[in-house]
Design an enzyme around this catalytic site. Structure first.
Site, PDB file in Angstrom:
ATOM      1  N   ALA A   1     -67.695 -27.702  -8.261  1.00 17.96           N
ATOM      2  CA  ALA A   1     -68.423 -28.219  -9.413  1.00 17.96           C
ATOM      3  C   ALA A   1     -67.686 -29.387 -10.045  1.00 17.96           C
ATOM      4  O   ALA A   1     -66.486 -29.319 -10.305  1.00 17.96           O
ATOM      5  CB  ALA A   1     -68.612 -27.107 -10.440  1.00 17.96           C
TER       6      ALA A   1
ATOM      7  N   ASN B   1     -74.792 -19.248 -12.829  1.00 14.33           N
ATOM      8  CA  ASN B   1     -73.504 -18.673 -13.244  1.00 14.33           C
ATOM      9  C   ASN B   1     -73.195 -18.765 -14.733  1.00 14.33           C
ATOM     10  O   ASN B   1     -72.040 -18.725 -15.144  1.00 14.33           O
ATOM     11  CB  ASN B   1     -72.354 -19.315 -12.463  1.00 14.33           C
ATOM     12  CG  ASN B   1     -72.403 -18.982 -10.990  1.00 14.33           C
ATOM     13  OD1 ASN B   1     -73.284 -18.263 -10.533  1.00 14.33           O
ATOM     14  ND2 ASN B   1     -71.470 -19.512 -10.226  1.00 14.33           N
TER      15      ASN B   1
ATOM     16  N   ARG C   1     -65.766 -17.196  -0.168  1.00 21.20           N
ATOM     17  CA  ARG C   1     -64.426 -16.657   0.080  1.00 21.20           C
ATOM     18  C   ARG C   1     -64.070 -16.629   1.563  1.00 21.20           C
ATOM     19  O   ARG C   1     -62.934 -16.924   1.927  1.00 21.20           O
ATOM     20  CB  ARG C   1     -64.318 -15.259  -0.523  1.00 21.20           C
ATOM     21  CG  ARG C   1     -64.319 -15.244  -2.045  1.00 21.20           C
ATOM     22  CD  ARG C   1     -64.570 -13.872  -2.609  1.00 21.20           C
ATOM     23  NE  ARG C   1     -65.921 -13.422  -2.315  1.00 21.20           N
ATOM     24  CZ  ARG C   1     -66.405 -12.231  -2.671  1.00 21.20           C
ATOM     25  NH1 ARG C   1     -65.649 -11.381  -3.327  1.00 21.20           N
ATOM     26  NH2 ARG C   1     -67.638 -11.894  -2.368  1.00 21.20           N
TER      27      ARG C   1
ATOM     28  N   GLY D   1     -73.876 -15.052  -1.521  1.00 20.27           N
ATOM     29  CA  GLY D   1     -73.560 -13.832  -2.257  1.00 20.27           C
ATOM     30  C   GLY D   1     -72.972 -12.737  -1.404  1.00 20.27           C
ATOM     31  O   GLY D   1     -73.637 -11.752  -1.109  1.00 20.27           O
TER      32      GLY D   1
ATOM     33  N   ARG E   1     -78.884 -25.122  -7.599  1.00 20.52           N
ATOM     34  CA  ARG E   1     -78.373 -23.759  -7.429  1.00 20.52           C
ATOM     35  C   ARG E   1     -78.808 -22.911  -8.621  1.00 20.52           C
ATOM     36  O   ARG E   1     -78.627 -23.295  -9.782  1.00 20.52           O
ATOM     37  CB  ARG E   1     -76.852 -23.744  -7.316  1.00 20.52           C
ATOM     38  CG  ARG E   1     -76.330 -22.416  -6.757  1.00 20.52           C
ATOM     39  CD  ARG E   1     -74.826 -22.368  -6.615  1.00 20.52           C
ATOM     40  NE  ARG E   1     -74.448 -21.507  -5.494  1.00 20.52           N
ATOM     41  CZ  ARG E   1     -73.298 -20.856  -5.409  1.00 20.52           C
ATOM     42  NH1 ARG E   1     -72.393 -20.962  -6.375  1.00 20.52           N
ATOM     43  NH2 ARG E   1     -73.017 -20.117  -4.362  1.00 20.52           N
TER      44      ARG E   1
ATOM     45  N   HIS F   1     -76.030 -27.803 -10.657  1.00 19.46           N
ATOM     46  CA  HIS F   1     -75.537 -26.444 -10.903  1.00 19.46           C
ATOM     47  C   HIS F   1     -76.303 -25.850 -12.085  1.00 19.46           C
ATOM     48  O   HIS F   1     -76.058 -26.176 -13.239  1.00 19.46           O
ATOM     49  CB  HIS F   1     -74.042 -26.489 -11.198  1.00 19.46           C
ATOM     50  CG  HIS F   1     -73.353 -25.158 -11.102  1.00 19.46           C
ATOM     51  ND1 HIS F   1     -74.034 -23.964 -11.005  1.00 19.46           N
ATOM     52  CD2 HIS F   1     -72.028 -24.831 -11.075  1.00 19.46           C
ATOM     53  CE1 HIS F   1     -73.163 -22.962 -10.931  1.00 19.46           C
ATOM     54  NE2 HIS F   1     -71.932 -23.467 -10.977  1.00 19.46           N
TER      55      HIS F   1
ATOM     56  N   ASN G   1     -70.911 -14.728 -17.547  1.00 24.77           N
ATOM     57  CA  ASN G   1     -70.639 -15.396 -18.820  1.00 24.77           C
ATOM     58  C   ASN G   1     -71.630 -15.000 -19.907  1.00 24.77           C
ATOM     59  O   ASN G   1     -72.068 -15.836 -20.708  1.00 24.77           O
ATOM     60  CB  ASN G   1     -70.630 -16.919 -18.621  1.00 24.77           C
ATOM     61  CG  ASN G   1     -69.506 -17.383 -17.725  1.00 24.77           C
ATOM     62  OD1 ASN G   1     -68.359 -16.996 -17.915  1.00 24.77           O
ATOM     63  ND2 ASN G   1     -69.836 -18.202 -16.730  1.00 24.77           N
TER      64      ASN G   1
ATOM     65  N   ARG H   1     -76.642  -8.654  -6.501  1.00 25.33           N
ATOM     66  CA  ARG H   1     -75.860  -7.577  -5.886  1.00 25.33           C
ATOM     67  C   ARG H   1     -75.359  -6.604  -6.945  1.00 25.33           C
ATOM     68  O   ARG H   1     -74.278  -6.065  -6.841  1.00 25.33           O
ATOM     69  CB  ARG H   1     -74.653  -8.151  -5.132  1.00 25.33           C
ATOM     70  CG  ARG H   1     -75.008  -8.970  -3.906  1.00 25.33           C
ATOM     71  CD  ARG H   1     -73.740  -9.460  -3.246  1.00 25.33           C
ATOM     72  NE  ARG H   1     -73.035 -10.400  -4.109  1.00 25.33           N
ATOM     73  CZ  ARG H   1     -71.700 -10.551  -4.141  1.00 25.33           C
ATOM     74  NH1 ARG H   1     -70.947  -9.795  -3.396  1.00 25.33           N
ATOM     75  NH2 ARG H   1     -71.146 -11.454  -4.938  1.00 25.33           N
TER      76      ARG H   1
ATOM     77  N   TYR I   1     -73.570 -21.262 -16.849  1.00 23.65           N
ATOM     78  CA  TYR I   1     -73.168 -22.558 -17.390  1.00 23.65           C
ATOM     79  C   TYR I   1     -74.354 -23.206 -18.115  1.00 23.65           C
ATOM     80  O   TYR I   1     -75.402 -22.590 -18.272  1.00 23.65           O
ATOM     81  CB  TYR I   1     -72.567 -23.422 -16.295  1.00 23.65           C
ATOM     82  CG  TYR I   1     -71.313 -22.796 -15.708  1.00 23.65           C
ATOM     83  CD1 TYR I   1     -70.210 -22.530 -16.522  1.00 23.65           C
ATOM     84  CD2 TYR I   1     -71.244 -22.423 -14.369  1.00 23.65           C
ATOM     85  CE1 TYR I   1     -69.070 -21.919 -16.009  1.00 23.65           C
ATOM     86  CE2 TYR I   1     -70.103 -21.813 -13.847  1.00 23.65           C
ATOM     87  CZ  TYR I   1     -69.014 -21.559 -14.673  1.00 23.65           C
ATOM     88  OH  TYR I   1     -67.895 -20.953 -14.177  1.00 23.65           O
TER      89      TYR I   1
END
Length: 376
Positions: free
Chosen positions: A68, A190, A331, A308, A239, A187, A247, A279, A192
């Protein structure tokens, strides 16, 4: 754009390794490098060590999405995240993009504004962070063993200020193309800023940017329109995470939110929609599963990307059943720079080290994960 979806090549029985045409971009496989904040861009400038990091994870015809990158001096929320609102920041990205292109990769820049996920220390002149609301996040977050994410009460954006942020996204997208990126990802996930406007847990406005679902989604769609007009819709992705409550940003009806956005985005003919898989059981105690994305997948006419916690088997399965066109890996790709090759051979994977996700070291936990030794 839906006609770009292809069946797996018979010569490649692994669905994730089948080719795919994403608009004008020919991808040799369906494994995407997910955008991941790594906190290694000192003073909000992309650094030269990112040349190696991204090029390590590039294959011919592979698709990568950058970490980002802030769209203005009010956008930052964490230490050492890159920006792209200034010309010098744009120039800093150029050698990184060049390295990815030299290896045949397709590279998009993720454009980001943290909104209230920030504090005074990251804001110009020590001002409050901005949001759709003046309600602060109540819980402090530990980032990489530090208390950097102690959140300050935000300033509620005026309608005029909202228009300026829309324009900031437009200008940042222009800079990304000038830096050589093939496109941008907005973005809007999440928790933001863009997500804060969409979710009714956060958005308490009573003007044209709050209240109804349509009004809460006005801001992201204005950004999409402005960016698409600036650089062309074929270079724009977004996204979303309708089911997440990161958050302290959740929604009471994520099914309706996700489906509305999937349908509304079709008006702008953008390239792709990238959705984070549900999830969890949300704070509204609603059980959600990966099948919850099926209506969004059916509604959106462009390329559909999911992310995810996928592994090799999950990724092959979702491609096989038509649940997605591409799968983004975070990851696993972080710890395995040669992830497509490892998936091809079904080989053992490096284990990621959470302790080095958000450190500032330019090597450790960043570019020192080993490649597969096929001769051993």
């Amino acid at each position: 754009m839906g006609e770009n979806r292809e069946e797996a090549d018979d010569k490649l029985p692994i669905p994730l390794l089948s080719s795919y045409n994403m608009g004008c971009f020919h991808l040799c496989h369906r494994i995407v490098l997910a955008p991941m904040t790594r906190l290694r861009s000192y003073n909000f400038m992309a650094q030269t060590h990112a040349v190696l990091y991204y090029s390590q994870r590039t294959t011919e015809g592979g698709f990568l999405i950058s970490e980002a990158s802030g769209i203005s001096d009010t956008a930052q929320g964490y230490p050492h995240t890159p920006g792209i609102w200034r010309k010098d920041q744009m120039e800093a990205w150029k050698p990184i993009v060049k390295a990815v292109h030299e290896k045949g990769g397709v590279f998009f820049c993720q454009l980001w504004h943290a909104g209230r996920v920030s504090n005074y220390s990251y804001q110009p002149n020590g001002n409050p962070p901005v949001s759709c609301t003046d309600k602060p996040i109540q819980t402090d977050v530990d980032i990489g063993g530090s208390n950097e994410a102690i959140f300050s009460p935000p300033h509620r954006l005026t309608v005029e200020e909202i228009s300026q942020i829309v324009d900031d996204f437009r200008v940042a997208a222009k800079h990304a193309i000038e830096a050589g990126f093939d496109g941008v990802e907005i973005h809007a996930a999440n928790g933001y800023l863009v997500d804060q406007f969409m979710k009714d847990q956060v958005n308490d406005r009573t003007d044209e940017y709050g209240g109804s679902l349509e009004s809460r989604c006005r801001f992201p769609l204005e950004i999409v329109e402005a960016v698409a007009q600036e650089i062309g819709p074929q270079r724009v992705g977004i996204r979303l995470s309708p089911y997440a409550d990161y958050n302290e940003c959740g929604d009471s009806n994520p099914d309706a939110l996700g489906l509305y956005m999937a349908k509304a985005l079709n008006k702008y003919n953008i390239l792709y929609c990238h959705v984070i898989e549900p999830r969890m059981i949300t704070q509204f105690e609603k059980q959600v599963t990966r099948s919850s994305l099926v209506p969004m997948r059916k509604a959106f006419k462009g390329t559909f990307i999911v992310a995810g916690g996928y592994n090799r088997d999950d990724g092959n399965e979702v491609i096989t059943r038509g649940g997605a066109d591409l799968v983004a890996f975070g990851r696993l790709f972080l710890a395995n720079p040669d992830l497509p090759r490892r998936f091809e051979l079904d080989s053992v994977l490096n284990k990621y080290d959470r302790n080095t996700f958000y450190t500032h070291d330019p090597v450790v936990g960043y570019t020192d994960y080993p490649f597969l030794d096929i001769n051993s």
